[in-house]
Design an enzyme around this catalytic site. Sequence first.
Site, PDB file in Angstrom:
ATOM      1  N   HIS A 162      85.041 -22.792  42.307  1.00  9.49           N
ATOM      2  CA  HIS A 162      84.015 -22.309  43.223  1.00  9.49           C
ATOM      3  C   HIS A 162      84.457 -22.655  44.641  1.00  9.49           C
ATOM      4  CE1 HIS A 162      80.050 -22.305  45.254  1.00  9.49           C
ATOM      5  NE2 HIS A 162      79.599 -21.591  44.241  1.00  9.49           N
TER       6      HIS A 162
ATOM      7  N   ASP B 257      83.687 -31.109  39.119  1.00  8.83           N
ATOM      8  CA  ASP B 257      82.547 -30.306  39.557  1.00  8.83           C
ATOM      9  C   ASP B 257      81.731 -29.991  38.312  1.00  8.83           C
ATOM     10  OD1 ASP B 257      80.778 -28.255  40.167  1.00  8.83           O
ATOM     11  OD2 ASP B 257      82.253 -26.964  41.137  1.00  8.83           O
TER      12      ASP B 257
ATOM     13  N   GLN C 131      77.888 -26.485  36.759  1.00  5.40           N
ATOM     14  CA  GLN C 131      77.566 -25.541  35.692  1.00  5.40           C
ATOM     15  C   GLN C 131      77.570 -26.180  34.315  1.00  5.40           C
ATOM     16  OE1 GLN C 131      76.524 -22.469  36.113  1.00  5.40           O
ATOM     17  NE2 GLN C 131      76.841 -22.427  38.335  1.00  5.40           N
TER      18      GLN C 131
ATOM     19  N   LYS D 211      70.638 -26.230  39.338  1.00  4.15           N
ATOM     20  CA  LYS D 211      71.337 -25.624  38.206  1.00  4.15           C
ATOM     21  C   LYS D 211      70.776 -26.126  36.882  1.00  4.15           C
ATOM     22  CE  LYS D 211      74.576 -23.883  40.984  1.00  4.15           C
ATOM     23  NZ  LYS D 211      74.655 -22.451  41.336  1.00  4.15           N
TER      24      LYS D 211
ATOM     25  N   CYS E 196      81.054 -16.656  44.795  1.00  2.00           N
ATOM     26  CA  CYS E 196      81.699 -17.787  45.494  1.00  2.00           C
ATOM     27  C   CYS E 196      82.971 -18.214  44.774  1.00  2.00           C
ATOM     28  CB  CYS E 196      80.735 -18.956  45.650  1.00  2.00           C
ATOM     29  SG  CYS E 196      79.371 -18.624  46.780  1.00  2.00           S
TER      30      CYS E 196
END
Length: 433
Positions: A150, A227, A230, A253, A391
């Site tokens: 991302h 990261d 998600q 999220k 993104c």
Amino acid sequence: MTAETGLAPESTTAPAASSAITPSNGAPEFDIDRVRRDFPILQREVHGKPLVYLDTAASAQRPQAVIDAVSNFYREHNANVHRGVHLLSQEATDAYEDARRVLARWIHAESEREIVFTRGTTESVNLVAQSFVRPRVGPGDQIVITHMEHHSNIVPWQMVCEQTGAELVVAPIDERGELILDRLEALLGPQVKILALVHTSNALGTVNPVQEICAMANRHGIPVLVDGAQAMPHGRVNVQELDCDFLCLSGHKMYGPTGIGALWARQQWLEDMPPYQGGGEMIRTVTFDKTEYNDVPAKFEAGTPNIAGGVGLGAAVRYLDSLGMEAIAAHEHEVLEYGTERLLAVEGLRIIGTARNKAGVLSFTIEGVHPHDLGTLIDHYGVALRTGHHCAMPVMQFFGVPATARASLGLYNTKHEIDILADALERTVQMLR
């Protein structure tokens, strides 16, 4: 608190949400009809049609438990935290810090002091980039990321490289949207000062073998930033098992409020890192000659925080915990498999991202139809899709497409909603041709 972990010994699980049923064997059972009733927005209509919300990767909807937690805070306990001696301030502080403890226990942090509240994954990555990495790199050093990142895990590292003369190195992916692990490992060496990678791709749905990759990096003595934006809503994330150094997450999220998230980091790193921002709360004493900084995590939380957001994030964690992440993952996988088969039957449809291990993301193109047109027309059937580059422009460039339409699943989605999507796509294609 326990001396060993710094965590309160009580369970983080609140009384079970209305959708969590506990069968006789003690394992949570997933009742999708009851789960959907926990989300008030799913009762509304769009353009006269029942809402089919397939944009959870952009932002999840909120269950009533989270809405109530935020509302109750403002209605009953609203005050600033940490510095007040009056009752409301003490209550607000307790609620805010309880959320930190809940999150720490949920991801298996060794201490709640390893949890720094931020605005979300983006701020968390920037904090690590500027406070941990920037002072440690210079010309000849490298920062490794992957081709599926991302923008929030690309741009901060580009900025550090521009500031320091370090080099940004990108690990490749293949046509399935999977990392090429042997080529990633070949990039790791003494010149690499950090590896930053996504756990689950928002554009492809690929779930990376993060534990294996962290072990690979650890053999070379390279810190790893994950990261987790998600990954958090789709399965259980245990930082001890991953053996990473940093984990970034976003509340919105994972069915919590916007504007709140967290950075988990090993306490040894947090102790060594300089403050990211200056102001109130992050100090112990201030004179015009010198400022003495506060202990972690306060050292990184300058100013009045998003208190209600933190309370809502704690409620979201409790809600997910009450349903059971294993049950959520099993349900979403079943809908994903059905959705993959159903969408591939649509004439001219191509799925972008066919990794063998995927979360609930179906990115696709349809021959002869621009994704933006598709998203606009599908909206009139009550279906909320995301269209664009998500993104993740380098991902689009790799697959040779300007954009995709993306149906992203949440714990509340059903096979029936997939049927509505597929039927709407087929009708739209027929109309445009």
